[in-house]
Design a protein around this motif. Sequence first.
Motif, short mmCIF file in Angstrom:
data_model
loop_
_atom_site.label_atom_id
_atom_site.label_comp_id
_atom_site.label_asym_id
_atom_site.label_seq_id
_atom_site.Cartn_x
_atom_site.Cartn_y
_atom_site.Cartn_z
N HIS A 77 0.85 -1.18 0.00
CA HIS A 77 0.00 0.00 0.00
C HIS A 77 0.89 1.25 0.00
N ILE A 78 0.47 2.23 -0.77
CA ILE A 78 1.26 3.45 -0.91
C ILE A 78 0.83 4.46 0.15
N PHE A 79 1.73 4.73 1.08
CA PHE A 79 1.47 5.74 2.11
C PHE A 79 2.23 7.03 1.84
N GLY A 80 3.36 6.91 1.20
CA GLY A 80 4.23 8.05 1.01
C GLY A 80 4.25 8.55 -0.41
N THR A 81 5.30 9.27 -0.73
CA THR A 81 5.42 9.91 -2.05
C THR A 81 6.05 8.97 -3.06
N VAL A 82 5.42 8.91 -4.22
CA VAL A 82 5.98 8.18 -5.36
C VAL A 82 6.51 9.20 -6.34
N HIS A 83 7.75 9.01 -6.71
CA HIS A 83 8.42 9.93 -7.63
C HIS A 83 8.59 9.27 -9.00
N TRP A 84 8.50 10.07 -10.03
CA TRP A 84 8.88 9.65 -11.38
C TRP A 84 10.13 10.44 -11.77
N PHE A 85 11.14 9.71 -12.21
CA PHE A 85 12.37 10.30 -12.71
C PHE A 85 12.56 9.82 -14.15
N ARG A 86 13.46 10.49 -14.85
CA ARG A 86 13.88 10.00 -16.15
C ARG A 86 15.37 10.21 -16.32
N GLN A 87 15.94 9.40 -17.18
CA GLN A 87 17.39 9.47 -17.37
C GLN A 87 17.73 9.18 -18.82
N THR A 88 18.63 10.00 -19.35
CA THR A 88 19.18 9.77 -20.68
C THR A 88 20.64 9.38 -20.54
N PRO A 89 21.20 8.71 -21.54
CA PRO A 89 22.58 8.23 -21.43
C PRO A 89 23.56 9.36 -21.10
N GLY A 90 24.39 9.12 -20.12
CA GLY A 90 25.40 10.09 -19.75
C GLY A 90 24.93 11.19 -18.83
N ASN A 91 23.68 11.15 -18.48
CA ASN A 91 23.11 12.19 -17.61
C ASN A 91 22.56 11.61 -16.33
N GLN A 92 22.42 12.48 -15.34
CA GLN A 92 21.82 12.05 -14.08
C GLN A 92 20.31 11.91 -14.23
N ARG A 93 19.75 11.14 -13.35
CA ARG A 93 18.30 11.06 -13.32
C ARG A 93 17.73 12.40 -12.90
N GLU A 94 16.67 12.81 -13.57
CA GLU A 94 16.03 14.07 -13.22
C GLU A 94 14.59 13.81 -12.82
N LEU A 95 14.15 14.54 -11.83
CA LEU A 95 12.79 14.41 -11.35
C LEU A 95 11.82 14.94 -12.40
N VAL A 96 10.76 14.19 -12.62
CA VAL A 96 9.73 14.61 -13.56
C VAL A 96 8.49 15.08 -12.80
N ALA A 97 8.05 14.27 -11.86
CA ALA A 97 6.83 14.59 -11.11
C ALA A 97 6.75 13.65 -9.92
N ASP A 98 5.94 14.05 -8.93
CA ASP A 98 5.70 13.14 -7.81
C ASP A 98 4.33 13.40 -7.21
N ILE A 99 3.86 12.38 -6.50
CA ILE A 99 2.55 12.47 -5.86
C ILE A 99 2.71 11.96 -4.44
N SER A 100 2.27 12.77 -3.48
CA SER A 100 2.44 12.43 -2.08
C SER A 100 1.39 11.42 -1.63
N GLY A 101 1.57 10.93 -0.42
CA GLY A 101 0.59 10.01 0.14
C GLY A 101 -0.80 10.62 0.28
#
Length: 109
Positions: free
Chosen positions: A27-51
Motif C-alpha cells: 500500500h502506498i502511504f508516502g510519495t511516489v516519484h517519477w524520474f527519467r534518465q538519458t545516457p550520460g546524464n543524471q536522473r532528473e525528477l519529472v513529477a511526484d505524488i504524495s501520500g
Amino acid sequence: QRHLVESGGGLVQPGGSLTLSCAVSEHIFGTVHWFRQTPGNQRELVADISGLGTKNYESSAKGRFTLSRDDAKNTVYLQMNNLKPEDTAVYYCSYLGTWGQGTQVTVSH
C-alpha cells in the motif's frame, strides 16, 4: 521486500501520448516519484505524488503530464501528452528509496 514495476513505455511519434504505470508491492502511504534518465546524464525528477495526493510537476512536465493513483491497485500512473523528442529517456519510479527497473520512452518519427 518492497518492489516496483514500471510499464507502459514504447515508441511514439511527436505529439503522441503514453501512460506509464508504477505498480508498488505494498500500500502506498508516502510519495511516489517519477524520474527519467538519458545516457550520460543524471536522473532528473519529472513529477511526484504524495501520500495525501499532492502532485508536483517539474517545468518540463507541467501542462503535458498528469499523475494519478489507484489505491486499490497500489499503482501510480503518469499520463504523458504532447510528447516531444526531448522526452526520450528511461523513466523510473521510486518509492521510499526503492526503484523500479525503468521503462524506455522513445519519441521519434
